[in-house]
Design a protein around this motif. Sequence first.
Motif, short mmCIF file in Angstrom:
data_model
loop_
_atom_site.label_atom_id
_atom_site.label_comp_id
_atom_site.label_asym_id
_atom_site.label_seq_id
_atom_site.Cartn_x
_atom_site.Cartn_y
_atom_site.Cartn_z
N ASN A 1 -24.39 -19.14 -10.98
CA ASN A 1 -23.14 -18.40 -10.84
C ASN A 1 -22.48 -18.64 -9.49
O ASN A 1 -21.26 -18.80 -9.40
CB ASN A 1 -23.36 -16.91 -11.06
CG ASN A 1 -23.63 -16.56 -12.50
OD1 ASN A 1 -23.29 -17.33 -13.41
ND2 ASN A 1 -24.26 -15.43 -12.73
N GLU A 2 -23.27 -18.68 -8.44
CA GLU A 2 -22.73 -18.93 -7.10
C GLU A 2 -22.11 -20.32 -7.03
O GLU A 2 -21.02 -20.50 -6.50
CB GLU A 2 -23.84 -18.79 -6.07
CG GLU A 2 -23.37 -18.88 -4.64
CD GLU A 2 -24.50 -18.63 -3.66
OE1 GLU A 2 -24.69 -19.49 -2.79
OE2 GLU A 2 -25.18 -17.59 -3.76
N GLU B 1 -18.85 -20.41 -8.78
CA GLU B 1 -17.80 -19.81 -7.95
C GLU B 1 -17.27 -20.83 -6.95
O GLU B 1 -16.06 -20.93 -6.75
CB GLU B 1 -18.33 -18.59 -7.21
CG GLU B 1 -18.52 -17.37 -8.07
CD GLU B 1 -19.10 -16.21 -7.29
OE1 GLU B 1 -18.90 -16.14 -6.05
OE2 GLU B 1 -19.78 -15.37 -7.91
N SER C 1 -15.14 -23.41 -8.79
CA SER C 1 -13.86 -22.93 -9.31
C SER C 1 -12.89 -22.54 -8.20
O SER C 1 -11.74 -22.22 -8.45
CB SER C 1 -14.08 -21.75 -10.25
OG SER C 1 -14.59 -20.64 -9.54
N SER C 2 -13.35 -22.60 -6.96
CA SER C 2 -12.49 -22.27 -5.83
C SER C 2 -11.48 -23.40 -5.60
O SER C 2 -11.85 -24.58 -5.61
CB SER C 2 -13.33 -22.09 -4.57
OG SER C 2 -12.50 -22.12 -3.43
#
Length: 161
Positions: A128-129, A132, A135-136
């Motif tokens: 998940n990290e 993230e 997707s930044s």
Amino acid sequence: MSGEHIQVEQLSSGLRAAFITMPHFRTTSARLTINSGSLHEAQETAGAAHFLEHITFQGTEDLPTWQEVDRYLEEKLVSANVFTNQTDIKYVVNGYDLESAGYFITQAALFPTLTPEALEKERKPIVNELLEYASSPYYLANIEHARTLGGVRYARPMVAQ
């Protein structure tokens, strides 16, 4: 900062540990730096340092479960964290006495249990990290910036693509 006490130990493995007592704050800080980060990883092991950061508090030789780790930290009034980057892994443990901080940093850094259950428990948070990051809108810009300033080896993503 007068009055502080700094104790640096060179371990037989080559690791150096610094223990800093600051009586004017009535606190102690133990820090251990391992000079190996994502820069030093081969492509097939990319992400290993980051993974170790995540599983640090899942259990140790003397504190085999995350519950025992949490209980120790709470009872001894110790706070702990781990940070990774391209060049190193930093363990930081703060508390009110050097013995508790030193004991915990030694357990966390040198004697993690790395059980299959602990490894599996951290898989989803790590994925998940990383999602993230990916997707930044800044993720690729940051990689390109790092390539420009530090060369391709410094700019590798934390996981194999």
